[in-house]
Design a protein around this motif. Structure first.
Motif, short mmCIF file in Angstrom:
data_model
loop_
_atom_site.label_atom_id
_atom_site.label_comp_id
_atom_site.label_asym_id
_atom_site.label_seq_id
_atom_site.Cartn_x
_atom_site.Cartn_y
_atom_site.Cartn_z
N ARG A 36 -2.50 135.01 -18.03
CA ARG A 36 -1.10 135.14 -18.40
C ARG A 36 -0.86 136.42 -19.20
NH1 ARG A 36 1.06 129.09 -20.09
NH2 ARG A 36 0.65 128.16 -18.05
N ASP A 61 6.25 133.85 -17.01
CA ASP A 61 7.46 133.09 -16.68
C ASP A 61 7.06 131.69 -16.22
OD1 ASP A 61 9.85 132.06 -15.73
OD2 ASP A 61 10.17 133.65 -14.24
N THR A 62 7.34 130.68 -17.03
CA THR A 62 6.96 129.30 -16.69
C THR A 62 7.63 128.82 -15.40
OG1 THR A 62 8.67 128.41 -18.14
CG2 THR A 62 6.46 128.65 -19.08
N ILE A 89 5.30 128.56 -12.26
CA ILE A 89 4.22 127.58 -12.11
C ILE A 89 4.38 126.80 -10.80
CG2 ILE A 89 3.15 125.51 -13.08
CD1 ILE A 89 3.81 126.71 -15.88
N LYS A 127 -4.49 127.41 -22.19
CA LYS A 127 -3.24 127.88 -21.58
C LYS A 127 -3.16 129.41 -21.41
CE LYS A 127 -1.33 123.73 -21.79
NZ LYS A 127 -1.66 122.82 -20.78
N SER A 136 3.92 137.92 -13.90
CA SER A 136 3.66 136.90 -14.92
C SER A 136 2.21 136.87 -15.37
CB SER A 136 4.05 135.51 -14.40
OG SER A 136 5.44 135.40 -14.28
#
Length: 83
Positions: free
Chosen positions: A10, A15-16, A19, A44, A73
């Motif tokens: 990451r 940018d979540t 996912i 994470k 990302s």
């Protein structure tokens, strides 16, 4: 076919929202018989997956199609894995 380890780390601009598309990308690779294993890191910071490809260039083409890479990302690195 050879194995390639893909590291997806990451970046600060992660940018979540990517996912879901990333998981769909991995599902498509799995359906094609190209994905052996995938998972995220407990801290994470990113994740890794193992691709099957004929050579390093093909593995890079596949991995660089990952939405995490395409959107900036995550940093994607691909390594030939002699397992």
């Amino acid at each position: 076919m050879n194995r390639y380890l893909v590291m997806a780390m990451r970046l600060p601009q992660f940018d979540t929202d990517q996912i879901g598309p990333h998981r769909e990308f991995l599902d498509a690779l799995r359906e094609q018989g190209r994905l052996e294993l995938a998972g995220g890191f407990a801290d994470k910071s990113g994740g890794a997956y193992v691709l099957r490809a004929s050579d390093l260039e093909q593995a890079r083409v596949l991995a660089f199609g990952d939405p995490l890479h395409l959107t900036g990302s995550s940093r994607i690195d691909v390594y030939e894995w002699l397992a």
